[in-house]
Design an enzyme around this catalytic site. Structure first.
Site, PDB file in Angstrom:
ATOM      1  N   HIS A  98      56.478 -26.934 -38.248  1.00 31.65           N
ATOM      2  CA  HIS A  98      56.955 -25.720 -38.909  1.00 31.65           C
ATOM      3  C   HIS A  98      56.481 -25.827 -40.358  1.00 31.65           C
ATOM      4  O   HIS A  98      56.960 -26.678 -41.107  1.00 31.65           O
ATOM      5  CB  HIS A  98      58.484 -25.637 -38.879  1.00 31.65           C
ATOM      6  CG  HIS A  98      59.070 -25.496 -37.518  1.00 31.65           C
ATOM      7  ND1 HIS A  98      59.684 -24.337 -37.084  1.00 31.65           N
ATOM      8  CD2 HIS A  98      59.161 -26.371 -36.479  1.00 31.65           C
ATOM      9  CE1 HIS A  98      60.125 -24.498 -35.846  1.00 31.65           C
ATOM     10  NE2 HIS A  98      59.819 -25.735 -35.462  1.00 31.65           N
ATOM     11  N   HIS A 156      68.447 -22.818 -36.249  1.00 31.05           N
ATOM     12  CA  HIS A 156      68.304 -21.611 -35.431  1.00 31.05           C
ATOM     13  C   HIS A 156      69.205 -20.467 -35.893  1.00 31.05           C
ATOM     14  O   HIS A 156      69.505 -19.558 -35.129  1.00 31.05           O
ATOM     15  CB  HIS A 156      68.511 -21.953 -33.955  1.00 31.05           C
ATOM     16  CG  HIS A 156      67.370 -22.769 -33.423  1.00 31.05           C
ATOM     17  ND1 HIS A 156      66.175 -22.213 -33.049  1.00 31.05           N
ATOM     18  CD2 HIS A 156      67.226 -24.109 -33.281  1.00 31.05           C
ATOM     19  CE1 HIS A 156      65.351 -23.173 -32.666  1.00 31.05           C
ATOM     20  NE2 HIS A 156      65.966 -24.331 -32.805  1.00 31.05           N
ATOM     21  N   HIS A 178      59.413 -29.451 -26.608  1.00 24.58           N
ATOM     22  CA  HIS A 178      60.822 -29.680 -26.258  1.00 24.58           C
ATOM     23  C   HIS A 178      61.020 -29.855 -24.761  1.00 24.58           C
ATOM     24  O   HIS A 178      61.951 -29.312 -24.184  1.00 24.58           O
ATOM     25  CB  HIS A 178      61.707 -28.528 -26.750  1.00 24.58           C
ATOM     26  CG  HIS A 178      61.758 -28.373 -28.225  1.00 24.58           C
ATOM     27  ND1 HIS A 178      62.064 -29.395 -29.074  1.00 24.58           N
ATOM     28  CD2 HIS A 178      61.538 -27.298 -29.015  1.00 24.58           C
ATOM     29  CE1 HIS A 178      62.033 -28.962 -30.319  1.00 24.58           C
ATOM     30  NE2 HIS A 178      61.703 -27.698 -30.312  1.00 24.58           N
ATOM     31  N   HIS A 232      53.588 -30.223 -33.660  1.00 24.34           N
ATOM     32  CA  HIS A 232      54.784 -29.374 -33.686  1.00 24.34           C
ATOM     33  C   HIS A 232      55.271 -29.251 -35.126  1.00 24.34           C
ATOM     34  O   HIS A 232      56.308 -29.777 -35.516  1.00 24.34           O
ATOM     35  CB  HIS A 232      55.873 -29.972 -32.794  1.00 24.34           C
ATOM     36  CG  HIS A 232      56.975 -29.020 -32.473  1.00 24.34           C
ATOM     37  ND1 HIS A 232      57.585 -28.989 -31.241  1.00 24.34           N
ATOM     38  CD2 HIS A 232      57.598 -28.059 -33.193  1.00 24.34           C
ATOM     39  CE1 HIS A 232      58.524 -28.059 -31.226  1.00 24.34           C
ATOM     40  NE2 HIS A 232      58.551 -27.491 -32.424  1.00 24.34           N
TER      41      HIS A 232
END
Length: 568
Positions: A137, A321, A273, A135
């Site tokens: 980014h 976000h 998640h 995971h």
């Protein structure tokens, strides 16, 4: 002539043996050696006056008949066992696990040592497979240094740098970005694979990303994870033997968790998640742990649940976000994702094997260098709060250790179709190995091997007369330099891209390895982490019930593997 040694003297000389126990860092976790592949009185050890010398422990065999490197007398901690053995490495791969020495004069030798063999002393050290973080980014390339220094040797995810889309979602969108990121991967001493953007309702925009080199596709709510997008994405994945990772719909705009599960249509999917605060259907995304086709993971900011977890998350979520705290709707969105009850349940679901994997969510509500630390902190917290697992006993926590190490090694590898290359310490696999002193286990590795060559290690002053004087810190080693870099790390791509010759077309230096068998994986394949409870979450109290039992625990007020290891 024989000499009887005390267990203590033997352990100090050759490392622990069968029946000896080792504490992992400053936790309450104890592992016990289940088997010793070495032979008492015939152990090999390098050094002045030691065994590995010409005509003694070293044979006369040529390079073709001996390993390039051996790690002597190491304790192996892997999903399949906790054993003491010598590890042989040949041509960048694990060649054997057994008893090293000179077969011309020693009994029971399965690994011959020769003049072509380098030696790494594993006495008293624990060896694990390199960690796999699924995971990522890819916001900054400097993450790779942090990850490698922590013991992670494979990073899978998506992104293009600190773009707003990458700050929130793990997608490398489109063929142009995919080509550029695969070219960038050539410059880093770690295994890499990239996910394309999966949020579209017709096949061709997805197929072209797979053809460009994506190992799979990522569905993220910030791009619109609707049932139509889910269905389309999984159909393309089935056609191309690639994996789909999903961050589901926190706001329940396109449907509730039941709608998402229905859109899966029983097809394999990796649910990012699947947890208490990372995102996804609020408040009951945890329900998907009970589905046979769902491979669930969680990320490390909520690992483990502590008295500081809730306070940390709100600001973190607003930034990641692209939310505005002055907008009431944005604030409500953030607060809906942060629930103490589901975070507490996440601890227990990990301990019971319902959550199969653990990853970072790097720089996007997660810490790339703390996957391994937080995995073992969670294991410790559960040991303290819940006691021994039924599979363990009063002497050791072997099963719990195997369960937790599998969460960041073999299970991510199986999920993403790379277990034929990495994820465990087994003959034939790429020699991505991490060596730990037990006192620093899970926190600060002593040495990290990539493809059989030392890539990073704790190293003292380069101008000193010996390797150990201060300042001692992590320094890149020869596997990270020149042409060696491209021969000690792998780039994972789709089979479609490999067949299309992207390595030549893009001018890639690293070996490319196609992912495979992504679509026939089920929860039952998640080693030591395959429990499928029936879960319900109360929409008002957020209480989590699994197979009729309330899952709750107290937040930790103090953790091991923390400040005492980071004073300097």
């Amino acid at each position: 002539m024989t000499l009887r040694l005390s267990r203590r003297a033997y352990a100090e000389m050759f490392g622990p043996t069968t029946g000896d126990r080792v504490r992992l860092a400053d936790t309450e976790l104890l592992i016990e050696i289940e088997r010793d592949y070495t032979i008492y009185g015939e152990e090999v050890k390098f050094g002045g006056g030691k065994v590995i010398r010409d005509g003694m422990g070293q044979s006369q065999r040529v390079a073709a008949d001996v390993p390039d490197t051996i790690i002597t007398n190491a304790v192996i901690l892997d999903h399949w066992g906790i054993v003491k053995a010598d590890i042989a490495i040949k041509h960048g791969r694990i060649a054997a696990i057994g008893k090293a020495g000179n077969p011309d004069i020693q009994p029971g030798v399965t690994i011959a040592i020769g003049a072509a063999t380098e030696v790494i002393a594993g006495e008293g050290l624990i060896v694990t497979a390199g960690g796999i973080d699924t995971h990522i980014h890819f916001i900054s390339p400097q993450q790779i240094d942090e990850a490698l220094a922590s013991g992670v040797t494979t990073m899978l995810g998506g992104g293009t740098g600190p773009a707003t889309g990458t700050n929130a979602t793990t997608c490398t969108p489109g063929p142009w970005h995919m080509e550029r990121m695969l070219q960038a991967a050539d410059g880093w001493p770690i295994n890499l694979g990239f996910l394309g953007k999966g949020n579209v309702s017709v096949p061709q925009p997805l197929v072209e990303q797979i053809a460009a080199g994506a190992i799979g596709l990522k569905l993220h709510e910030d791009w619109g994870t609707t049932p139509a997008a889910i269905d389309n994405c999984l159909s393309v994945a089935d056609d191309t033997d690639t994996q789909v990772a999903i961050h589901t719909d926190t706001l329940n705009e396109g449907g509730f968790v039941e709608s998402t599960v229905a859109a899966f249509k029983g097809r394999t999917i990796h649910t990012y998640h699947t947890e208490g605060a990372g995102g996804g259907h609020a408040p009951d995304i945890l329900k998907v742990c009970g589905e046979s086709n769902v491979l669930p993971s969680s990320t490390n900011p909520t690992r483990p649940y502590t008295i500081n977890t809730l306070d940390e998350h709100l600001d973190m979520l607003m930034v990641c976000h692209h939310l505005d705290p002055s907008i009431a709707e944005d604030l409500a969105f953030a607060e809906s994702r942060i629930r103490r009850e589901t975070i507490a349940a996440e601890d227990i679901l990990h301990d019971l094997g319902a959550l199969s994997m653990l990853s970072s969510d790097s720089q996007a509500m997660g810490r790339v260098g703390e996957v391994i630390i937080r995995t073992w902190q969670t294991a410790h917290k559960m040991k303290v709060q819940r006691g021994a697992l039924p599979e363990d006993n009063a002497r050791n926590d072997n099963f719990r250790a195997k369960r937790y190490v599998a969460k960041y090694t073999i299970n991510p590898a199986i999920t993403h179709g790379i277990a034929h290359e990495v994820g465990s310490i087994e003959p034939g696999k790429w020699a991505d190995l991490v060596l730990w002193e037990p006192a620093f286990f899970g926190i600060k590795p002593s040495m990290i091997l990539k493809g059989g060559m030392i890539a990073m290690a704790q190293m003292g002053d380069p101008n000193a007369s010996i390797p150990t004087p201060q300042p001692v810190h992590y320094r890149e080693m020869f596997a990270t330099r020149g042409g060696a870099l491209a021969r000690t790390s792998l780039t994972f791509v789709s089979q479609m891209a490999a067949d299309a010759g992207i390595a030549e077309r893009y001018g890639l230096a690293k070996w490319i390895v196609p992912v495979r068998n992504c679509r026939n994986v089920t929860k039952a394949d998640m080693i030591h982490n395959a429990w499928r409870p029936s879960i319900s979450v109360d929409p008002e109290t957020y209480d989590v019930i699994a197979d009729g039992q309330l899952l709750t625990c107290e937040p930790a007020t103090v953790l091991p593997m923390a400040q005492r290891y980071f004073l300097f």
